[in-house]
Scaffold this motif. Sequence first.
Motif, PDB file in Angstrom:
ATOM      1  N   THR A 170       0.833  -1.210   0.000  1.00  0.00           N
ATOM      2  CA  THR A 170       0.000   0.000   0.000  1.00  0.00           C
ATOM      3  C   THR A 170       0.864   1.256   0.000  1.00  0.00           C
ATOM      4  O   THR A 170       0.606   2.207  -0.753  1.00  0.00           O
ATOM      5  N   LEU A 171       1.883   1.273   0.837  1.00  0.00           N
ATOM      6  CA  LEU A 171       2.756   2.447   0.931  1.00  0.00           C
ATOM      7  C   LEU A 171       3.476   2.721  -0.383  1.00  0.00           C
ATOM      8  O   LEU A 171       3.607   3.884  -0.799  1.00  0.00           O
ATOM      9  N   LEU A 172       3.936   1.667  -1.050  1.00  0.00           N
ATOM     10  CA  LEU A 172       4.575   1.850  -2.359  1.00  0.00           C
ATOM     11  C   LEU A 172       3.607   2.459  -3.366  1.00  0.00           C
ATOM     12  O   LEU A 172       3.964   3.346  -4.142  1.00  0.00           O
ATOM     13  N   GLU A 173       2.372   1.966  -3.360  1.00  0.00           N
ATOM     14  CA  GLU A 173       1.340   2.502  -4.265  1.00  0.00           C
ATOM     15  C   GLU A 173       1.094   3.981  -3.975  1.00  0.00           C
ATOM     16  O   GLU A 173       0.933   4.786  -4.902  1.00  0.00           O
ATOM     17  N   ILE A 210      11.116   5.078   7.481  1.00  0.00           N
ATOM     18  CA  ILE A 210      10.893   6.194   8.412  1.00  0.00           C
ATOM     19  C   ILE A 210       9.433   6.226   8.860  1.00  0.00           C
ATOM     20  O   ILE A 210       9.135   6.432  10.048  1.00  0.00           O
ATOM     21  N   TYR A 211       8.525   5.995   7.926  1.00  0.00           N
ATOM     22  CA  TYR A 211       7.099   5.930   8.261  1.00  0.00           C
ATOM     23  C   TYR A 211       6.841   4.845   9.319  1.00  0.00           C
ATOM     24  O   TYR A 211       6.108   5.067  10.288  1.00  0.00           O
ATOM     25  N   LYS A 212       7.446   3.683   9.135  1.00  0.00           N
ATOM     26  CA  LYS A 212       7.221   2.558  10.052  1.00  0.00           C
ATOM     27  C   LYS A 212       7.662   2.897  11.475  1.00  0.00           C
ATOM     28  O   LYS A 212       7.018   2.501  12.450  1.00  0.00           O
ATOM     29  N   ILE A 213       8.744   3.643  11.600  1.00  0.00           N
ATOM     30  CA  ILE A 213       9.228   4.058  12.927  1.00  0.00           C
ATOM     31  C   ILE A 213       8.194   4.958  13.600  1.00  0.00           C
ATOM     32  O   ILE A 213       7.815   4.758  14.759  1.00  0.00           O
ATOM     33  N   HIS A 214       7.728   5.973  12.848  1.00  0.00           N
ATOM     34  CA  HIS A 214       6.739   6.896  13.412  1.00  0.00           C
ATOM     35  C   HIS A 214       5.417   6.188  13.683  1.00  0.00           C
ATOM     36  O   HIS A 214       4.756   6.461  14.699  1.00  0.00           O
ATOM     37  N   SER A 262      -8.195   3.438   3.163  1.00  0.00           N
ATOM     38  CA  SER A 262      -9.172   2.916   2.200  1.00  0.00           C
ATOM     39  C   SER A 262      -8.596   1.773   1.356  1.00  0.00           C
ATOM     40  O   SER A 262      -9.344   0.940   0.853  1.00  0.00           O
ATOM     41  N   ILE A 263      -7.265   1.741   1.212  1.00  0.00           N
ATOM     42  CA  ILE A 263      -6.631   0.721   0.355  1.00  0.00           C
ATOM     43  C   ILE A 263      -6.116  -0.475   1.157  1.00  0.00           C
ATOM     44  O   ILE A 263      -6.409  -1.630   0.831  1.00  0.00           O
TER      45      ILE A 263
END
Length: 230
Positions: free
Chosen positions: A24-27, A48-52, A99-100
């Motif tokens: 999803t994040l790649l999309e 970085i997103y995963k850490i936050h 939503s995805i």
Amino acid sequence: MKYKHVFFDLDGTLWDFETNSYETLLELCTSYALNEKGILDYEEFIEIYKIHNAQLWDLYNVDKISQKDLRRERFQRALSEFGIDDFKLSESIGETYISICPKKNKLFPYSFEVLNYLKTKYHLHIITNGFDKTQHIKLEHSNLTSYFNHIITSEKTGFKKPNPLIFSHALELANANSDESIYIGDNLIVDILACQNSGIDGIYFNPKKKQHNDNVKFEISCLSQILEIL
């Protein structure tokens, strides 16, 4: 037969959260053209997103942040590390993610084989800390809903694991006793130590074989190993 009720965690136990979230994040990186905003390495952004995200979930689990703020803030904090300070963009990405991602349907290997075996012998239930609507979408799109008698979410119950009240509520709802119940989850503290503290035997699903010194009754690295226990 000692056990009559088998309770499962959802994210990271049956539903492959890491894979589904990564896809999803790649999309989202592509659809929002984040490279044009200065994010040239999508893998770095995702890490970085995963850490936050993990930090904010810790706050959410102790009622220090709202569901809405969690969804936006995790992207706002990740984007800000790349010099992007855009409230509306963060909010939009957060809502699109929700939503995805739940409609992704990657499960851990042997999920269906194990559930098909267990459903003929036990009453099956879910206990999850996820948002109620989101978790039901995951179950539906992964063709898992029909396996479970009760789906207990922290949002609907008002208590989050490891709070013992969510386990006692689940037992009451399922009309089950703790000594005839077993719980399967991937989080050592929130799932296994918590259920054991509530008198429910736990099966620690540890696919990455993380080292620990805690006393758990059962530990597996593949869901197929459940069939050796139950």
